[in-house]
Write an enzyme that holds these catalytic residues in place. Sequence first.
Site, PDB file in Angstrom:
ATOM      1  NE  ARG A 168      -8.001  -6.992  -0.099  1.00 48.11           N
ATOM      2  CZ  ARG A 168      -8.172  -7.169   1.214  1.00 48.11           C
ATOM      3  NH1 ARG A 168      -7.890  -8.341   1.772  1.00 48.11           N
ATOM      4  NH2 ARG A 168      -8.640  -6.206   1.975  1.00 48.11           N
ATOM      5  CB  SER A 170      -9.634  -1.035  -2.986  1.00 43.31           C
ATOM      6  OG  SER A 170     -10.425  -0.618  -1.894  1.00 43.31           O
ATOM      7  CD  GLU A 194      -7.585  -4.546  -3.262  1.00 42.05           C
ATOM      8  OE1 GLU A 194      -8.774  -4.728  -2.967  1.00 42.05           O
ATOM      9  OE2 GLU A 194      -6.776  -3.952  -2.516  1.00 42.05           O
TER      10      GLU A 194
END
Length: 297
Positions: A171, A220, A290
């Site tokens: 990520r 998320s 995130e």
Amino acid sequence: MSVAALPHVRGKLTESAPLAPLVWFKSGGAAQWLFEPKDEEDLVTFLRELDPDVPVMALGLGSNMIVRDGGVPGVVVRLGKAFAKIDKVDDVTLRCGGGASGILVSSTARDAGIAGLEFLRGIPGTVGGFVRMNGGAYGREVQDILVEARVVLRDGTVETWPLDKLGYTYRHSEVPPGATVVEATFRGTPGHPEAIGSEMDAIARAREESQPLRSRTGGSTFKNPPGHKAWVLVDAAGCRGLTMGDAQVSEKHCNFLLNLGSATSADIEALGEEVRRRVLESSGITLEWEIQRIGRE
């Protein structure tokens, strides 16, 4: 910063533009300026002539983002339809504009008989966003399919970055702040449209069953720590259903935060921090955000 101090544009430039309608949480303040460029040349010229001290950030579908209640200083760049074009390069390769959604890319790949891009059906964002953050779902990540990305840097310089220059980790990429991903080339493998479509349908069903897609959410919330699932840690810390103001940890999938109706971004972010505190206390593991959090509190 007055409009007179800004470069001339051919696209749309809006002062004090509310961002809440443009992000999934439906909360947060305004952009000092919202710029929707007409095309790449418009974006390049604007950035080249813009005062280098003015901050710039790109906004896609706003799915993985908290816009703080104090708003976002500087210029927010939003890529529209002119940046959503997709061209077939060869039998297994697509060149996609930075404003194209994951659903559009995966559907185009399906129709072209290109397999391997099905997972993009499960990423609620645009090419520019998921290339920047190495977006992933269902066991695959952007780094598995990316050939190269076209990036407009903060100073208006246009560069084409091959996969290895993006420096992908989980990520994360090396795309610098202020840069905008305006195009990416993805390569899959030969496949049958029917089989690809079936896989995409299975992904869509799995998301519908496990995630609160019809809610005001941000996707998320926390990255999965090595060897762990974030939602398992959140659940074990007793945070499923936890509320703060009108913000709630989803009972359906507890790595999702929800705006139940009138939550402020401060409520949502504070709830996330409380979850992080409780998970650290119960497991000794520090969860990393995130979701991108931008702007002034």
